[in-house]
Design an enzyme around this catalytic site. Sequence first.
Site, short mmCIF file in Angstrom:
data_model
loop_
_atom_site.label_atom_id
_atom_site.label_comp_id
_atom_site.label_asym_id
_atom_site.label_seq_id
_atom_site.Cartn_x
_atom_site.Cartn_y
_atom_site.Cartn_z
N CYS A 1 -16.37 2.12 -16.98
CA CYS A 1 -16.34 0.78 -17.35
C CYS A 1 -15.60 -0.20 -16.52
CB CYS A 1 -16.20 0.48 -18.84
SG CYS A 1 -14.65 0.91 -19.45
N CYS B 1 -10.85 3.21 -15.85
CA CYS B 1 -12.00 4.19 -16.37
C CYS B 1 -12.82 4.02 -15.33
CB CYS B 1 -12.41 3.62 -17.71
SG CYS B 1 -13.97 4.35 -18.24
N ASP C 1 -8.18 13.92 -13.41
CA ASP C 1 -8.32 14.05 -11.80
C ASP C 1 -9.64 13.88 -11.38
OD1 ASP C 1 -5.64 14.94 -11.86
OD2 ASP C 1 -6.22 17.12 -11.38
N CYS D 1 -15.50 2.43 -23.55
CA CYS D 1 -16.92 3.16 -23.52
C CYS D 1 -17.03 4.69 -24.30
CB CYS D 1 -17.28 3.03 -22.23
SG CYS D 1 -16.46 4.12 -21.01
N GLU E 1 -6.13 8.44 -1.72
CA GLU E 1 -5.10 7.52 -1.69
C GLU E 1 -3.88 7.74 -0.80
OE1 GLU E 1 -3.30 7.26 -6.45
OE2 GLU E 1 -3.76 9.18 -5.77
N CYS F 1 -11.46 6.77 -22.76
CA CYS F 1 -11.66 5.66 -22.63
C CYS F 1 -11.90 4.83 -24.11
CB CYS F 1 -12.69 5.16 -21.55
SG CYS F 1 -12.97 3.15 -21.51
N ASP G 1 -8.98 13.25 -5.02
CA ASP G 1 -7.58 13.12 -5.79
C ASP G 1 -6.73 14.53 -5.42
OD1 ASP G 1 -5.77 11.87 -7.92
OD2 ASP G 1 -6.00 13.77 -8.86
#
Length: 408
Positions: A334, A331, A360, A353, A278, A350, A194
């Site tokens: 999950c 997430c 990051d 979960c 990305e 989250c 990232d």
Amino acid sequence: MIVLRAFRTELDLTNRQKTACLRHSGAARYAYNFGLARKLEALQAGEKVPTAFDLHRQLVGLKKTELAWMYEVSKCAPQEALRDLDCAFAHFFRRVNEKRAGRKIKVGFPRFKSKKNGSASFRLYGSIYVFAKAIQLPRLGRLRLKESDYLPVSGVRILNATVSQKGGRWFVSLQAETELPSHQISDKPTAGLDLGISRMVQVSDGTYFENPRSLKSTLTKLKRLQRVVSRRQKGSANRKKAVQLLMKAHAHVTNIRKDALHKATTSLARTKSAIVMEDLNVSGMMKNHRLAQAIADVGMYEFRRQLTYKSAWYGCQVFLANRFFPSTKRCSQCGQVKDNIGLGEREYHCEYCGILVDRDLNAAINLEQLLDKTTASSAESYACGERVRPDFPGNAQRSRNQTSICLA
Ligand SMILES: [Zn+2]
């Protein structure tokens, strides 16, 4: 495997050598502008546009009469400049065709080179020799290097050398062919990356590369120098001085950034077998005007460029995630996707979960998980040779299922 590598290092020139280098870059610029003018004339008259070969012959003819000063420089400098001009035209016409085919791009016609912007460069080929503390170039002779033992003395085939000046310093860049050992399928780990502004790179294994600390203070200095330039009267000697200081500071920022990028990309390409990062949002980047952001953007391009070519050396594969993959909103434990996550939220929490993880790091892990899907299962998600451009505007839910990853 034979790869093309570039080696760039600073020169330590005497005043006489600086003058000789400026003369060479002057000849290169003259040839480029001469060629551009001839090409324009031919285009306007509807005649056949002269090539680098034709133009060089014309220049050699003129050397006997009005361009006698060109005898003082190596013939490579103008010749290579004319080749660059041919490339610039080829590039221009290719972009025109792409635009006609419907791509939304800006097309710029090759421009005349100006002496005023302060940069100078020229390229030489032929008998180039590298020594521990010097490099020998045609016509210029032995030039001292500021850093010894950086340029390859043996084991490579040198194709050409470019001498350039930036921010008052002189550099030489060699293009060389070098043999790399072939790589076996490795048991090195995979990673997701990232890229950010606050932290340069977050790796999915929990490690990270920080932005260089000296960058921030240099950016403040840059802003100040920019203000100084705009306050000075146009055309004045004081403005010229201020511009020179500003260019020097700009070069300094670029160097700090590049050095940090090189360290990170080398380390990653060496130690990983596959990397996912990305894709970059190009049109979005053009819109922002903030200095730090703009420099970070340039850094992201440079990061990807470096990582891609270094990965080829070390046998690491680089994948680009679909631009609409919700790496920050998903997430990593999950798979639930949030509607939104504020820019200020440094941690991902989250509700399903209950996981609490650095924002990051969560994104990096999500990116790495894409790799498992692509390599293990569905062939169709792997199948795209071209970059995927989904036409839905940022629909996170839909894009989550579309794990389109592209080979860089
Ligand atoms: Zn969760």
